[in-house]
Enzyme design. Structure first.
Site, PDB file in Angstrom:
ATOM      1  N   LYS A 183       0.939  -1.064  -0.076  1.00  0.00           N
ATOM      2  CA  LYS A 183       0.033   0.084  -0.022  1.00  0.00           C
ATOM      3  C   LYS A 183       0.944   1.250  -0.100  1.00  0.00           C
ATOM      4  O   LYS A 183       0.690   2.316  -0.684  1.00  0.00           O
ATOM      5  CB  LYS A 183      -0.994   0.057   1.206  1.00  0.00           C
ATOM      6  CG  LYS A 183      -2.105  -0.963   0.935  1.00  0.00           C
ATOM      7  CD  LYS A 183      -3.105  -1.339   2.415  1.00  0.00           C
ATOM      8  CE  LYS A 183      -3.668  -2.459   2.233  1.00  0.00           C
ATOM      9  NZ  LYS A 183      -4.425  -2.887   3.282  1.00  0.00           N
TER      10      LYS A 183
ATOM     11  N   GLN B  96      -4.512  -1.207   9.640  1.00  0.00           N
ATOM     12  CA  GLN B  96      -4.387  -2.828   9.019  1.00  0.00           C
ATOM     13  C   GLN B  96      -5.225  -3.835   9.890  1.00  0.00           C
ATOM     14  O   GLN B  96      -4.731  -4.031  11.098  1.00  0.00           O
ATOM     15  CB  GLN B  96      -2.894  -3.106   8.633  1.00  0.00           C
ATOM     16  CG  GLN B  96      -2.798  -4.376   7.979  1.00  0.00           C
ATOM     17  CD  GLN B  96      -3.636  -4.416   6.526  1.00  0.00           C
ATOM     18  OE1 GLN B  96      -3.363  -3.393   5.805  1.00  0.00           O
ATOM     19  NE2 GLN B  96      -3.925  -5.716   6.327  1.00  0.00           N
TER      20      GLN B  96
ATOM     21  N   ASP C  56     -11.072   3.190   4.393  1.00  0.00           N
ATOM     22  CA  ASP C  56     -11.554   1.845   4.190  1.00  0.00           C
ATOM     23  C   ASP C  56     -13.392   1.721   4.024  1.00  0.00           C
ATOM     24  O   ASP C  56     -13.589   0.494   3.759  1.00  0.00           O
ATOM     25  CB  ASP C  56     -11.108   0.876   5.361  1.00  0.00           C
ATOM     26  CG  ASP C  56      -9.811   0.242   5.035  1.00  0.00           C
ATOM     27  OD1 ASP C  56      -9.713  -0.213   3.571  1.00  0.00           O
ATOM     28  OD2 ASP C  56      -9.071  -0.105   6.149  1.00  0.00           O
TER      29      ASP C  56
END
Ligand SMILES: NC(=O)c1ccc[n+]([C@@H]2O[C@H](COP(=O)([O-])OP(=O)(O)OC[C@H]3O[C@@H](n4cnc5c(N)ncnc54)[C@H](OP(=O)(O)O)[C@@H]3O)[C@@H](O)[C@H]2O)c1
Length: 299
Positions: free
Chosen positions: A53, A97, A120
């Site tokens: 990422k 994460q 997200d």
């Protein structure tokens, strides 16, 4: 024979558009899109995801920071870090994460992220916006958002009159996928482990999305001829043909079996997977545009 949907290429197209738009935003406003990725602990798979990422963000010309915290980090310390990032004007997207270590309540952490930086799409505000069709201001979870873009490339944006079946009802894939398909006018059914006659239900689908986590579960006789099949599953299975102890990745769809029946089909790897990270970049770019009061590009 099904068209193989090239997720890698479509993801590259998205990333090219992100790069160009980021460069323009920087030129016009002086604002560089910024993303912060937070990882707690040593999980090797998570380390790989986080590193890729960061690489992709730098490739897009973003300001990219990574916070790597030790496994024993307390929930309160993590909350404090998220609050600091919420207040940091150089950061437009925050990604924590998952999974987090067991002693940390992921729900509390996710709800601490500012909804405006929740790239997200897991915050209740964004979940609610997607559920009520407020797509212009929502952040949508990256994997279903990327899957929707693949469907768009095959069938267009308006899915009026088409039946869609989503297999899997998780909060990160199945449910947002359901809502996206509905927002694009498909008639949608969501299936799960308690569904009766799953093969029969799937055979009715013009669009079939598999997000189950069961290797090669969906076979040719589950698929309506000509259907668009999106395989979200990522499963590692033994591959003795490649040598002792070797493994390979497969989806939830038996690709070789289904390809002669489907109209279009995503491979694994190279289908939905690359779209997830591309959409994370797109969402961060959108967050930066919104914070600058600019209209973000459409993907
Ligand atoms: N490509 C990507 O970037 C990406 C991103 C995220 C996830 N994934 C992959 O997508 C898959 C699904 O992920 P997830 O996080 O949504 O998984 P999850 O949270 O484990 O959810 C799986 C869903 O499948 C349902 N299910 C399980 N066995 C079933 C069966 N035999 N028949 C029908 N439904 C069944 C479950 O039903 P119940 O609710 O009734 O238990 C559940 O709703 C995994 O392979 C994951 O690795 C890929």
């Amino acid at each position: 024979m099904a068209v193989t949907i090239d997720g890698k290429q479509i993801a590259e197209d998205v990333v090219s558009k992100v790069k160009a738009s980021a460069a323009e935003l920087i030129e016009v406003t002086g604002i560089t899109p910024g993303i912060a990725v937070v990882i707690v602990g040593e999980d090797p798979a998570s380390q790989v995801y986080v590193a890729s990422k960061g690489r992709k963000a730098r490739e897009c010309g973003f300001h990219s920071v990574q916070h790597t915290l030790p496994e024993q980090t307390s929930e309160d310390e993590l909350v404090k870090l998220v609050e600091t990032l919420n207040a940091d004007p150089a950061i437009h997207g925050i990604l924590v994460q998952l999974p987090l270590p067991k002693h940390i309540d992921s729900g509390r952490i996710i709800q601490t992220i500012s909804p405006d930086k929740d790239v997200d799409g897991f915050h209740f505000i964004n979940v609610g916006k997607l559920g009520t069709g407020e797509l212009e201001t929502a952040f949508v979870p990256c994997t279903p958002e990327g899957s929707m873009l693949l469907i768009d490339r095959i069938l267009g944006r308006d899915l009026s009159g088409l039946n869609a079946v989503v297999v899997g009802r998780s909060n990160i894939v199945g449910k947002p996928m359901f809502n996206l398909l509905l927002a694009h006018n498909a008639t949608v059914t969501i299936a799960h482990s308690k569904t009766k006659d799953l093969p029969g239900l799937c055979r009715n689908a013009d669009i079939l999305v598999a997000a189950v986590g069961r290797p090669q579960m969906i076979k040719a006789d589950w698929v309506k001829p000509g259907a668009t099949v999106i395989d979200v599953g990522i499963n590692r299975i033994p591959a003795p043909e490649r040598g002792e102890g070797k493994t390979r990745l497969v989806g939830d769809v038996d690709f070789a079996d289904v390809a002669p029946v489907a109209g279009a089909l995503t491979p694994v790897p190279g289908g939905v997977g690359p779209m997830t990270i591309a959409m994370l970049m797109a969402n961060t770019l959108v967050a930066a545009h919104r914070s600058a009061g600019k209209t973000p590009p459409r993907f």
